[in-house]
Design a protein around this motif. Structure first.
Motif, short mmCIF file in Angstrom:
data_model
loop_
_atom_site.label_atom_id
_atom_site.label_comp_id
_atom_site.label_asym_id
_atom_site.label_seq_id
_atom_site.Cartn_x
_atom_site.Cartn_y
_atom_site.Cartn_z
N CYS A 236 0.85 -1.19 0.00
CA CYS A 236 0.00 0.00 0.00
C CYS A 236 0.89 1.24 0.00
N ALA A 237 0.56 2.22 -0.84
CA ALA A 237 1.33 3.47 -0.88
C ALA A 237 1.12 4.24 0.41
N ILE A 238 2.17 4.91 0.86
CA ILE A 238 2.11 5.69 2.09
C ILE A 238 2.93 6.96 1.93
N GLY A 239 2.49 8.03 2.56
CA GLY A 239 3.21 9.30 2.49
C GLY A 239 2.76 10.22 3.60
N SER A 240 3.36 11.41 3.65
CA SER A 240 2.97 12.39 4.67
C SER A 240 3.19 13.79 4.15
N VAL A 241 2.17 14.63 4.30
CA VAL A 241 2.25 16.02 3.86
C VAL A 241 3.27 16.82 4.68
N LYS A 242 3.65 16.28 5.84
CA LYS A 242 4.62 16.97 6.69
C LYS A 242 5.97 17.15 5.99
N SER A 243 6.28 16.26 5.04
CA SER A 243 7.54 16.39 4.34
C SER A 243 7.57 17.64 3.47
N ASN A 244 6.38 18.17 3.12
CA ASN A 244 6.30 19.39 2.31
C ASN A 244 6.17 20.66 3.13
#
Length: 619
Positions: free
Chosen positions: A507-515
């Motif tokens: 499952c793809a995972i990410g976080s807007v905090k990196s931006n």
């Protein structure tokens, strides 16, 4: 010697079938030859557990220099002074004995008894060797095959599972998101926000001069009193600007209002406008029965009045978080529930959860929910530095290597919510459908700010239990992802427990905090906004600063992959029995507050077009 059995190990809801294992290796037995006897006997699971508990007591006693008589199997490790710093050293020490271990070991198993259960399930062969060295002549192997399956059930998980199953019958009504607005670092609106996300833009800058003189407080040394080891953050422009006449507020009153109150009021106006309503039409259609929920955690504006008084200037500045919600209800003449929510960094996602519940229960017909977070005084940076929370690198490296903390980010955002049934009748635009939400608390852990992966998993599973969606249908997770070396592995451990994803179907995972940095009280709404924009454009955006992944996470076997580039978001195809079913794009959003308050939301794209049958899986 050739006796075999099939052992089913229940790890919470996870079923691991280990077939054709000789009794010596079975998780329910630990047996060795002894006394050259031809007859054999089976060593019971309780014997293994007791021996493992005794072994761990001895080991911990040596590591911590504590009398072994003081160690109790059911006592929390926190009682013995094991904190988030010490657990790293303890895990490394255990790895010298057992090989590679989860870096979240002492966060998942909080007592000697729980830790012993883990080792008897996953490292029985090593225990066999250890105990063989000590008591080679004390135990006997029995050759009789074991006919029935043995179940190993963790006590803490049994209680958790009962709680979750009780929610299955109370399926929730779907909630439509019909309005959306937000302002984030280097983005005055959600359209610019999307362009920044799509291009993988880093929106972190040095602290603007119009906030405070960052150099006056900066010192690279961490935890030094009165200073900050960081001078970076994500900042919104023009937070000191406000159209007071639009809201019938005098300049004098506007000046005394917390800037968070001012920009949230403006944001609500934009959200209502985005949904295609006006102040009067919205109230007319509901007779004012609209709720307002806002997540907020910092109230630093009054600190400036203290500084002004020290200069001899009598100044009174407001800092009541309740006013942020109540100002909206007052101006728009709404009479539904109106409240500010502070659960720390899970505040805005908790606000959305409460708003959804309010609509389902009939407390209000519609609701506005979101969060606001500004960094307007150096006190925040000094506090975060002294506590060791803030990153010295000037970035949030979500799931990346070398993260030593997070960077604060500003944000304000909100959604307008209505039951899906009513939204369809009213021909509203629909950004997405909230299928399920849940909140909980991590309870007692090895420290007040130490997360609990078991309860993080529980909040996700409870949200999922409210909807008729298999875990494999979730194709993206917008993670909390603060970018810390231990916080991110703990989150992955919780996700693994909750979703049980196959490594071949990641499952793809990410976080807007990196931006944009960690928007704290607005973190949840910023994540929801990112997911809704990804659904709108049918694209997954990169989670930047993750080229070198956190080595404390075994992503190859985790069932999750960090989204590192822009790509088309495919609809998932899930095998159900002998058939295949295509699901719409579905995402989970997590938000966890320091101190233990957890929140999770499951949102699905809105697509009412007929679904064609799926006869095969595309290559």
């Amino acid at each position: 010697k050739s006796a075999q059995e099939q052992v089913v190990v229940y790890y919470g809801d996870k079923h691991r079938i280990v077939s054709d294992i000789i009794v010596k290796q079975a998780t329910t037995t630990l047996a060795v030859k002894a006394n050259h006897q031809s007859k054999h006997s089976i060593v019971k699971t309780s014997d293994i557990s007791n021996q493992t508990i005794s072994y761990l007591k001895s080991w911990i006693s040596q590591q911590l220099k504590i009398d072994i008589e003081q160690l109790q199997a059911n006592d929390s490790f926190e009682k013995y002074g094991i904190d988030s710093i010490l657990v790293t050293k303890l895990t490394q020490s255990l790895e010298k004995i057992f090989g590679v271990l989860p870096k979240t070991l002492f966060f998942e198993y909080l007592t000697i008894k729980e830790l012993a259960t883990y080792f008897t399930v996953y490292h029985v062969e090593k225990l066999d060797t250890l105990f063989l060295e000590n008591k080679q002549d004390d135990r006997v192997l029995k050759s009789t095959p074991i006919q029935e399956k043995k179940h190993i059930i963790f006590d803490d998980k049994t209680k958790e599972n009962r709680t979750e199953k009780s929610n299955i019958t109370s399926l929730s009504k779907d909630i439509a998101i019909i309005g959306l607005s937000g302002r984030y670092p280097k983005a005055s609106n959600i359209n610019t926000f999307w362009e920044n996300l799509k291009s993988g833009k880093d929106c972190i800058t040095e602290i603007p001069k119009d906030r405070w003189n960052a150099d006056a407080y900066f010192d690279p040394e961490k935890r030094k009193k009165g200073t900050s080891n960081s001078k970076w953050g994500g900042f919104i422009k023009d937070v000191d600007k406000f159209d007071h006449s639009l809201f019938n507020i005098t300049p004098r009153e506007a000046k005394s209002m917390d800037p968070q109150e001012r920009i949230f009021l403006e944001n609500i106006w934009e959200t209502i406008e985005d949904a295609g309503y006006t102040k009067s039409s919205l109230r007319k259609g509901t007779d004012g029965n609209i709720g307002v929920y806002v997540g907020v955690m910092y109230e630093e504006y009054p600190l400036y009045s203290l500084e002004e008084r020290q200069k001899g200037n009598h100044t009174v500045l407001m800092g009541n978080p309740s006013s942020i919600a109540n100002r909206v209800s007052y101006y728009f003449d709404f009479n539904g529930p109106s409240m500010a929510i502070d659960t720390m960094c899970s505040s805005s996602l908790t606000a959305i959860h409460l708003a959804c519940d309010s609509i389902k229960s009939g407390s209000c017909e519609m609701a506005l929910a979101g969060g606001v977070n500004l960094s307007i005084h150096p006190n925040k940076y000094i506090m975060l530095s002294e506590k060791g929370f803030i990153s010295s690198q000037g970035k949030c490296a979500s799931f990346g290597e070398g993260g030593d903390g997070y960077i604060p980010g500003e944000g304000v955002g909100s959604v307008l919510l209505k039951s899906l049934e009513q939204a369809i009748k009213d021909n509203d635009q629909i950004y997405g459908v909230i299928k399920g939400t849940e909140i909980n608390h991590g309870g007692r852990t090895n420290g007040f700010t130490v997360p609990n992966p078991k309860l993080q998993a529980s909040v996700i599973k409870k949200a999922l239990s409210k909807v008729d969606i298999p875990a494999n249908a979730i194709s993206y997770i917008e993670a909390h992802g603060t970018g810390t070396s231990l916080g991110d592995p703990i989150e992955i451990a919780g996700l693994q427990r909750a979703l049980q994803r196959d490594k071949n179907n990641s499952c793809a995972i990410g976080s807007v905090k990196s931006n944009i940095g960690h928007a704290e009280a607005a973190a949840g709404i910023s994540g929801v906004t990112k997911v809704l924009l990804q659904m709108k454009h049918k694209q997954l955006v990169p989670s930047i600063h993750s080229k070198s992944l956190n080595t404390n996470i075994d992503f190859n076997n985790s069932g999750f992959r960090v989204q590192q580039h822009l790509e088309f978001w495919k609809k998932p195809i899930v095998k159900e029995g002998n058939d295949f079913k295509e699901y719409d794009r579905i995402a989970g959003v997590s938000s966890f507050g320091a101190g233990g308050s957890n929140a999770h939301l499951i949102v699905e794209e809105y697509d009412n077009s007929p679904k064609a049958p799926v006869d095969f899986i595309p290559g």
